[in-house]
Scaffold this active site. Structure first.
Site, PDB file in Angstrom:
ATOM      1  CG  ASP A   1      -9.236   2.578 -11.228  1.00 49.19           C
ATOM      2  OD1 ASP A   1      -9.964   2.982 -10.295  1.00 49.19           O
ATOM      3  OD2 ASP A   1      -9.522   2.721 -12.425  1.00 49.19           O
TER       4      ASP A   1
ATOM      5  CB  CYS B   1       4.413  -0.378   1.737  1.00 48.28           C
ATOM      6  SG  CYS B   1       3.335  -1.527   2.587  1.00 48.28           S
TER       7      CYS B   1
ATOM      8  CB  CYS C   1      -0.916   0.008   1.220  1.00 43.15           C
ATOM      9  SG  CYS C   1       0.004   0.012   2.777  1.00 43.15           S
TER      10      CYS C   1
ATOM     11  CG  ASP D   1     -13.285   3.098 -11.992  1.00 46.02           C
ATOM     12  OD1 ASP D   1     -13.733   3.807 -11.096  1.00 46.02           O
ATOM     13  OD2 ASP D   1     -12.825   3.548 -13.070  1.00 46.02           O
TER      14      ASP D   1
END
Length: 825
Positions: A712, A25, A22, A509
Site C-alpha cells: 500500500d 525515482c 514512485c 484497501d
C-alpha cells in the site's frame, strides 16, 4: 564464497532525498549513486526518503549530493534542524525570522511557528547550525538548538509566565494611581477639585511622571529593548509599535510637564495615563496569551506525563527498581497490576489486560500473553507480566508519537501563505498610516490640532499590532493535532489537516483495512444426525495435515474451543477438488461442490446456505463423512465490526468510498454491496493501486487512501492524503501523512471531521484577526469623528488589541472539546 569471509563495508552515509514520487525515482537515484566511484552499494527507500550508501573507503558527501542532483532530485544531509526562537511577538516577527533563515547558504526550507516559538530548517550538506543562529540574531531575535527535554522546556515556559505575571502586577500597581489621578479628574468634577486643592496641578503631573517612568523602565522595558533596535534595522515589529506609541505619549507629556512654554496654546496636556495603561494592558494580553499557549500544548504534556519514571528489572536473581533511563534492550522487566508499562517490549511470561487508550483512543483493554507486544506508557490491569525490553528512550512508540505530534504542531499550512505575505508588510504599513494620521489631523484637524494628531496616531499604532494574525493558524493546529493524538489519530504532517477536509473520495484497501486481514472460520452448519462439535473435531483433524490458509483457520477455531485433534490416516490431496483422509475408521472428504458431485452426493440440502454465502462473497466448502453429506463450511477474511459504522460516517460527511482490492470481482462486489461502497476496483495487482488512485484523482479531485500493508505504500504516497492503519507495517506508516493508531477504520471519519473542524476554526480566527484590524484602524485614525464625534482612546485601543489575541486563542482552545461522537453511526 564463504559468507563468513565477506567483510561488511566499514563506511556508510545516509542521505535524505526529496522529490521522489514512485519506484522509478528510487531506481534512478540508486543508479546515480552506484555510479559514484567507491560506492559498493546504495539502497534507497521511497517511504522514508532515505538513501544508505556503503563503501570500503570514506565518501565525499558533496560528490554523492551532486550525483543525486544530476538525477533530478535534492539531497539533505541531515534531518530537519529544530531551533528555539526567542523574542517573537507577532506574525511579522515570524515572517522576518523565516526570511533570514532562508537566506542562509544550504537552507532548502524554513518553517517558523509563533505559538511553539520554534523553527524547523531543512538543508543540504552546506548547512551550518551556527550560520542559522547568527542569521536569526541579525534579524533581531535569539536562537539556539531546541531542547529535547520536555520538562526543561516546560520549566522555562513556566518561568517566563511567572516573570510576565510579576511585571503585570507591578505595572498595574504603578499605573492604577496614574489612571485614577488623570481620568478621575476628567470624569468626576468633584474629584478634580479635590486633586487641585490637596495635591495641586503641577505636583499631580509630577506624581504621574514618576509612576509612569517606573512603568516604562521596569515592566515596560521589554518593548523598548526589542522594538527600538528593530526600528533601526528598518524591520519594525509589534514591540516597535508599542515603543513608538508609548514613547510619543510619554515624550509629549514630558514637554508639557517641564517646558510647556514651547507648546502651542491650548495643547498643554499630559498623556502619562495612556503610556502607563497601554503597557499594563499589553502585558495583560501577553500574560493571558502565555497561559492560553500553555493550554494549547497540554496534549503533549499529557503524553509526556504517561512515561513511567522507574522500572522493576531482574538483576542477579533479584527484582530491583531502577530509573527507566537505566533499562537496556533485552532486559527482563516485571510489571505488576495497576502499573504503567515502563518500556516497549514483548511479553515473555504472564497474562493480563492492558489499557492502551493513550495510544489507540480505544477504551477497551487488550488481552496480552506470551509473544504479544506491549507499549511503554500503557497501563497494566489485573495480572503480572514479565516483558523483554525491545525499544527504549527516543526509539519507543510513545517518544515517536510525542515527536510526531510536535512536528505536526509546528508545521505550516498552505492557508498560512496569505497571512505571511500580508504580515511581512503589515507593521511598516501601520507606521505609515500612523504618520499620515498625525499629518492629516495636524493640518486639517480642529484645535488643539497637535493633541488630536498625537492621540489618534498613537491609537493607530497600538490597535494594529498583528498578534492575533500570527496566532490564528498555529494555535488551532496545536490544539487540533493534540486532540487528534488523544483520539488515536496522529497527523505526521500538519499539511494533512488542510488537505483532508478537501478530500472528495476515500479509497480503501480491503484486506486488513475493511477486514481483519486473516482468514477465520465464519460459518459451520451440520446436517441433522451429526453432532456439531464432533464434526468440527474430525474436520480440524484432517485440515491439520494441510498447509492451506483455510486449513489453518479451521484448526485455530478448534484451539479456541479447546477441542483436541484426532489421529488421521490415509491423508491425500485430490488435485483441484479437495482432500480426503480416515479418522477413527471413518472416511472423510472435504472440498467444493464439484468434489461432492464426483462422490455422487447431492448438496441441495444446503442450497439456501450456499446462496447466502455466495451473496456475502464467501466460497462454501462441503464435508462428507462415510459418504454422507455432513456439513457446509465457509472460511473468509471477516469484515471488522467497526467498518460498517465507519463507511456510514464517511457517507454522512458527504464523501464517496471506493474499495481497491486484488480479490476476484464477484467477492469484491459482494462485500461492497454489504458495506454500501460506492465504487469497486477489483483484481488489482499491488503496483496497479497507484494508477487507480491517479484515476480517482482525475475523476473526483482530492483522494485519501487508507491502507496497512507494504504493497500500500506507493498508493499512500500517491494519494493527496495517505492514512495508515497503525497496526499495519512500518513502511505503510512511514509513507502516510495520517496514522490511525487503533487500527479502527472509524478513525478515518474522525480524522476528516477533525480536519474540517480545525480548518473552520483557523478560518474563523483569520477572519476576526483581519476584520478586527481592517475595521478598527480607520476608527483609531478618527474617520468617525467628523460625522459622529467619535475618537478611539489609545487606552481602549490597547485593550482591544490585547483582547483580539485572547479571543483567537480562546477560539482555538474550543477544539480541545472536539468529540468523535459528533459523527453519528
Amino acid at each position: 564464497m564463504d559468507s563468513k569471509n565477506i567483510k561488511p563495508s566499514p563506511y556508510r552515509e545516509t542521505l535524505f532525498i526529496t522529490g521522489m514520487t514512485c519506484a522509478s525515482c528510487v531506481g534512478r537515484v540508486e543508479k546515480a549513486l552506484k555510479k559514484v566511484e567507491g560506492v559498493e552499494s546504495a539502497q534507497v527507500n521511497l517511504a522514508t526518503e532515505k538513501a544508505v550508501v556503503s563503501s570500503s573507503e570514506p565518501l565525499d558527501l558533496m560528490v554523492l549530493t551532486k550525483a543525486v542532483e544530476r538525477a533530478g532530485y535534492e539531497v539533505s544531509a541531515t534531518q530537519p534542524i529544530e531551533l528555539e526562537i526567542d523574542g517573537m511577538t507577532c506574525a511579522s516577527c515570524v515572517a522576518r525570522v523565516e526570511k533570514a533563515l532562508k537566506k542562509v547558504t544550504g537552507v532548502q526550507q524554513a518553517n517558523v511557528n509563533l505559538a511553539t516559538e520554534r523553527a524547523w530548517v531543512q538543508g543540504n550538506t552546506q548547512l551550518q547550525i551556527n550560520d542559522l543562529i547568527q542569521a536569526v540574531q541579525k534579524a533581531g531575535y535569539t536562537a539556539k538548538l531546541a531542547e529535547q527535554d520536555q520538562n526543561e522546556q516546560q520549566g522555562k515556559k513556566a518561568s517566563e509566565q511567572q516573570q510576565l505575571k510579576r511585571d503585570l502586577i507591578l505595572s498595574l500597581i504603578l499605573a492604577l494611581p496614574v489612571f485614577i489621578l488623570e481620568m478621575g479628574s476628567h470624569m468626576i468634577p468633584a474629584f478634580h477639585m479635590w486633586v487641585m486643592e490637596y495635591i495641586g496641578h503641577q505636583p499631580n503631573w509630577l506624581i504621574q511622571f514618576v509612576l509612569t517612568t517606573l512603568v516604562l523602565i521596569f515592566p515596560g522595558r521589554r518593548f523598548y529593548q526589542k522594538g527600538i533596535p528593530a526600528l533601526f534595522r528598518l524591520a519594525p515589529d509589534m514591540n516597535s509599535l508599542v515603543a513608538v506609541g508609548t514613547l510619543a505619549a510619554y515624550s509629549f507629556s514630558l514637554v508639557a510637564t517641564f517646558i510647556p512654554e514651547i507648546l502651542p496654546q491650548g495643547t498643554v496636556h499630559v498623556y502619562y495615563e495612556a503610556a502607563a495603561v497601554i503597557v499594563s494592558l499589553i502585558l495583560l494580553g501577553r500574560y493571558l496569551e502565555a497561559k492560553a499557549k500553555g493550554r494549547t500544548s497540554q496534549a503533549i504534556q499529557h503524553l509526556i506525563g504517561m512515561q513511567a519514571k522507574t522500572a522493576r528489572i531482574y538483576r542477579d536473581g533479584q527484582v530491583i527498581e531502577v530509573p527507566v533511563a537505566e533499562v537496556t534492550t533485552d532486559t527482563i522487566v516485571e510489571i505488576r497490576p495497576g502499573e504503567r508499562v515502563p518500556v516497549d517490549g514483548e511479553v515473555v511470561e504472564g497474562r493480563s489486560y492492558i489499557d492502551e487508550s493513550m495510544i489507540t483512543g480505544e477504551p477497551v483493554p487488550v488481552e496480552k500473553h506470551s509473544g504479544d507486544q506491549v507499549v511503554g506508557g500503557t497501563i497494566n490491569q489485573n495480572g503480572t507480566l514479565n516483558i523483554r525490553a525491545t525499544a527504549i528512550g527516543e526509539s519507543s512508540v510513545l517518544a515517536q508519537i510525542i515527536r510526531m505530534v510536535e512536528q505536526a504542531q509546528g508545521s505550516k499550512l498552505p492557508i498560512q501563505m496569505l497571512v505571511d505575505k500580508v504580515t511581512m508588510w503589515f507593521v511598516p504599513m501601520v507606521m505609515l498610516l500612523a504618520t499620515l494620521t498625525f499629518i492629516v489631523w495636524f493640518l486639517f484637524g480642529p484645535e488643539p490640532a497637535l493633541t488630536f494628531s498625537l492621540v489618534n496616531a498613537v491609537a493607530v499604532l497600538i490597535i494594529a499590532c498583528p498578534c492575533a494574525m500570527g496566532l490564528a493558524t498555529p494555535t488551532s493546529i496545536m490544539v487540533g493535532t493534540g486532540r487528534g493524538a488523544e483520539m488515536g489519530v496522529l497527523f505526521r504532517k500538519g499539511e494533512a489537516l488542510q488537505l483532508l477536509q478537501e478530500v472528495k473520495v476515500v479509497a480503501v484497501d480491503k484486506t486488513g483495512t475493511l477486514t481483519e486481514g486473516r482468514p477465520l472460520l465464519t460459518d459451520f452448519h451440520v446436517q441433522q444426525g451429526f453432532e456439531h462439535k464432533k464434526v468440527l473435531q474430525i474436520v480440524a483433524s484432517v485440515e491439520a495435515k494441510s498447509e492451506h490458509p483455510i486449513a489453518l483457520a479451521i484448526v485455530q477455531a478448534t484451539e479456541q474451543q479447546e477441542i483436541n485433534l484426532l489421529p488421521v490416516t490415509a491423508f491425500d490431496s485430490v488435485t483441484g477438488s479437495g482432500i480426503k483422509a480416515e479418522v477413527e475408521g471413518q472416511s472423510v472428504q472435504i472440498g467444493a461442490d464439484r468434489y461432492m458431485q464426483q462422490l455422487g452426493l447431492n448438496v441441495t440440502s444446503f442450497e439456501q446456505e450456499a446462496a447466502r454465502l455466495g451473496q456475502e462473497g464467501k466460497t462454501p466448502i462441503y464435508v462428507a463423512i462415510n459418504h454422507e453429506l455432513a456439513a457446509i463450511i465457509a472460511v473468509a477474511d471477516p469484515i471488522k465490526e467497526t467498518t460498517y459504522a465507519a463507511i456510514n460516517a464517511l457517507h454522512q460527511l458527504g464523501l464517496k468510498v471506493a474499495m481497491i482490492t486484488g480479490d476476484n470481482r464477484h467477492t469484491a462486489q459482494a462485500i461492497a454491496a454489504r458495506l454500501h461502497i460506492d465504487q469497486v476496483v477489483a483484481e488489482v495487482l499491488p503496483d496497479g493501486k497507484v494508477e487507480v488512485v491517479r484515476q480517482l484523482q482525475q475523476q473526483y479531485g482530492r483522494v485519501a487512501f487508507v491502507g496497512d500493508g507494504i504493497n500500500d505504500a506507493p498508493a499512500l504516497a500517491q494519494a493527496d492524503v495517505g492514512l495508515a492503519i497503525g497496526t499495519g507495517t512500518d513502511v505503510a506508516i512511514e509513507a502516510a501523512e495520517v496514522i490511525l493508531m487503533s487500527g479502527n477504520l472509524q478513525g478515518v471519519p474522525n480524522a476528516i471531521a477533525l480536519s474540517k473542524a480545525t480548518i473552520s476554526n483557523i478560518r474563523q480566527n483569520l477572519f476576526w484577526a483581519f476584520v478586527y484590524n481592517i475595521a478598527l484602524i480607520p476608527i483609531a485614525a478618527g474617520v468617525l469623528y467628523p460625522a459622529f464625534g467619535i475618537l478611539l482612546s489609545p487606552i481602549f485601543a490597547a485593550g482591544a488589541m490585547a483582547l483580539s489575541s485572547v479571543f483567537v486563542l480562546g477560539n482555538a482552545l474550543r477544539l480541545k472539546y472536539f468529540n468523535a461522537l459528533q459523527i453519528s453511526t
